[in-house]
Design a protein around this motif. Structure first.
Motif, PDB file in Angstrom:
ATOM      1  N   ASN A 140      42.660  48.017  38.308  1.00  0.00           N
ATOM      2  CA  ASN A 140      42.989  48.748  39.535  1.00  0.00           C
ATOM      3  C   ASN A 140      42.882  47.863  40.751  1.00  0.00           C
ATOM      4  N   MET A 141      41.797  47.090  40.729  1.00  0.00           N
ATOM      5  CA  MET A 141      41.330  46.468  41.970  1.00  0.00           C
ATOM      6  C   MET A 141      42.104  45.196  42.307  1.00  0.00           C
ATOM      7  N   ASN A 142      42.461  44.422  41.265  1.00  0.00           N
ATOM      8  CA  ASN A 142      43.016  43.088  41.492  1.00  0.00           C
ATOM      9  C   ASN A 142      44.350  42.924  40.785  1.00  0.00           C
ATOM     10  N   LEU A 143      45.018  41.836  41.123  1.00  0.00           N
ATOM     11  CA  LEU A 143      46.219  41.473  40.365  1.00  0.00           C
ATOM     12  C   LEU A 143      45.731  40.609  39.202  1.00  0.00           C
TER      13      LEU A 143
ATOM     14  N   VAL B  91      45.164  34.977  34.991  1.00  0.00           N
ATOM     15  CA  VAL B  91      45.139  34.602  36.404  1.00  0.00           C
ATOM     16  C   VAL B  91      44.793  35.870  37.181  1.00  0.00           C
ATOM     17  N   LYS B  92      43.660  35.848  37.862  1.00  0.00           N
ATOM     18  CA  LYS B  92      43.176  37.064  38.530  1.00  0.00           C
ATOM     19  C   LYS B  92      43.053  36.798  40.022  1.00  0.00           C
ATOM     20  N   GLN B  93      43.834  37.501  40.806  1.00  0.00           N
ATOM     21  CA  GLN B  93      43.790  37.319  42.267  1.00  0.00           C
ATOM     22  C   GLN B  93      43.247  38.571  42.950  1.00  0.00           C
TER      23      GLN B  93
ATOM     24  N   ILE C 136      33.630  41.507  30.596  1.00  0.00           N
ATOM     25  CA  ILE C 136      34.435  40.920  31.672  1.00  0.00           C
ATOM     26  C   ILE C 136      34.094  41.605  33.009  1.00  0.00           C
ATOM     27  N   ASP C 137      34.739  41.149  34.034  1.00  0.00           N
ATOM     28  CA  ASP C 137      34.825  41.796  35.342  1.00  0.00           C
ATOM     29  C   ASP C 137      33.481  42.051  36.052  1.00  0.00           C
ATOM     30  N   PRO C 138      32.745  40.988  36.371  1.00  0.00           N
ATOM     31  CA  PRO C 138      31.466  41.156  37.072  1.00  0.00           C
ATOM     32  C   PRO C 138      31.597  41.163  38.594  1.00  0.00           C
ATOM     33  N   GLU C 139      32.722  41.652  39.124  1.00  0.00           N
ATOM     34  CA  GLU C 139      32.913  41.544  40.579  1.00  0.00           C
ATOM     35  C   GLU C 139      31.958  42.436  41.375  1.00  0.00           C
ATOM     36  N   PHE C 140      31.312  43.414  40.696  1.00  0.00           N
ATOM     37  CA  PHE C 140      30.299  44.227  41.383  1.00  0.00           C
ATOM     38  C   PHE C 140      28.882  43.712  41.115  1.00  0.00           C
TER      39      PHE C 140
HETATM   40 MG   LIG Z   1      37.236  44.963  38.556  1.00  0.00          MG
END
Ligand SMILES: [Mg+2]
Ligand SMILES: Nc1ncnc2c1ncn2[C@@H]1O[C@H](COP(=O)(O)OP(=O)(O)OP(=O)(O)O)[C@@H](O)[C@H]1O
Length: 332
Positions: free
Chosen positions: A41-44, A57-59, A241-245
């Motif tokens: 949801n949050m990123n490309l 590739v995650k932007q 995955i996905d430790p952006e928080f």
């Molecule tokens: Mg995320």
């Protein structure tokens, strides 16, 4: 190319130029195909197939990818990079996470190793079952993370304040306030009235406010920050995955979120009991605080913006909400 190129999933040639300019392609390596990777949801988040390999590739752009009108904290990609750098020092963690192949701090892009097209674990909400071995592996991974990074002097290097404030609003404020959330009756007829009762419950509101302060306070244990089925990719030992928080805080938060989602996904109660017991046999934790964080996570997923793909069954939601409320209030 500007300092902040915006990658375009429909422009493989542009992606190839971008990767080449960053020195991320080997001599003669060409981009063959670009597709969205999974259901973010949050990123490309793109899967890029080259003549030599497949990479992710995650932007992180200044907005929420699926809702471009909603702004999103700019540092989240740098936080994710830093988080992977820290956790990547620990082999037992690193072997279940993607490898970071490159970081473009200007453009807010991560180049990650592709773990393959294993889907995430969101199928659990639709009747899927988490195997006991997967549950144990997920608890053990959390124990390793919290154990390796408890009392860590580097806590100040990963504050993640903006993402935490965003999450605070979505977990501790919007779900129990009269405005800002979704139309609950549209999701499940009758849910609005159930929510209205909880929104008048002063004891609950006070307890949630206190819990929110704990979430925002500074801790010294590195957390994943979003430890739920969307962050697990299916495998006998799931990938994480996905430790952006991620942030340094109370370990009870990660475990509470995990337990909340076992309940929301209708997994047998013995699984949650097993997870808690397994965690406690490996590390000390405050079970009341785990239940409180689990409780508010259940409440926010049923009444807040970040809804899950679960059945619109009012009675089931009412029961979950009552358990969530009891957890927040410290009732057995
Ligand atoms: Mg995320
Ligand atoms: N390293 C990887 N290897 C394989 N697949 C991946 C990898 N990273 C991401 N994916 C796929 O892309 C999807 C989106 O990735 P991710 O959750 O990191 O993005 P996001 O935009 O932060 O998502 P969200 O909005 O859920 O936070 C994942 O669910 C997964 O299917």
């Amino acid at each position: 190319m500007t300092d902040r190129p915006l990658l375009d999933a429909c422009d493989p040639a542009g992606i190839e130029r971008y990767l080449a300019a960053g020195g991320w392609l080997a001599a003669g390596e060409r981009v063959l195909e670009v597709a969205r990777a999974g259901e973010g949801n949050m990123n490309l988040t793109l899967r890029v197939a080259t003549t030599a390999r497949s990479v992710i590739v995650k932007q992180g752009r200044p907005w929420v990818e699926r809702h471009p009108a909603i702004p999103a904290p700019g540092e989240r990609t740098l936080v994710e990079a830093r988080w992977y750098e820290l956790a990547g020092e620990v082999p037992s963690l690193a072997e279940r996470m993607p490898t970071v192949l490159g970081v473009d701090r200007q453009a807010r892009v991560l180049l990650l190793g592709d773990l393959g097209d294993a889907p995430d674990c969101l199928h659990l909400y639709g009747g899927g079952r988490l195997a006991v071995g997967q549950l144990d592996a997920l608890v053990d991974w959390l124990l390793d993370l919290h154990g390796e990074f408890s009392g860590d002097a580097r806590a100040a290097t990963l504050d993640n304040r903006a993402m935490r404030e965003l999450n605070h609003e979505h977990i501790f404020e919007i779900p129990l306030s009269a405005s800002g959330g979704p139309d609950l009756d549209e999701i499940t007829p009758g849910l609005r009235e159930v929510a209205a009762g909880m929104r008048r419950d002063r004891a609950l509101l006070c307890a949630v406010r206190d819990l929110g302060r704990v979430y925002l306070g500074d801790g010294s244990t590195l957390l994943h920050g979003d430890y739920y089925p969307g962050s697990w990719l299916q495998a006998p030992r799931p990938w994480v995955i996905d430790p952006e928080f991620g942030f340094y805080g109370p370990p009870e938060f990660d475990l509470g979120v995990m337990l909340a989602h076992l309940g929301l996904a209708g997994q047998p109660p013995e699984l949650a009991e097993r997870a808690l017991a397994r965690y406690r046999s490996g590390a000390a934790i405050d079970p009341g605080l785990v239940r409180a964080f689990a409780g508010i996570e259940v409440i926010r997923r049923l009444l807040g913006v970040a809804q899950l793909p679960i059945a619109p069954d009012l009675d089931a939601k009412r029961r979950l909400l009552e358990t969530g409320r009891a957890g927040v209030l410290g009732l057995r």
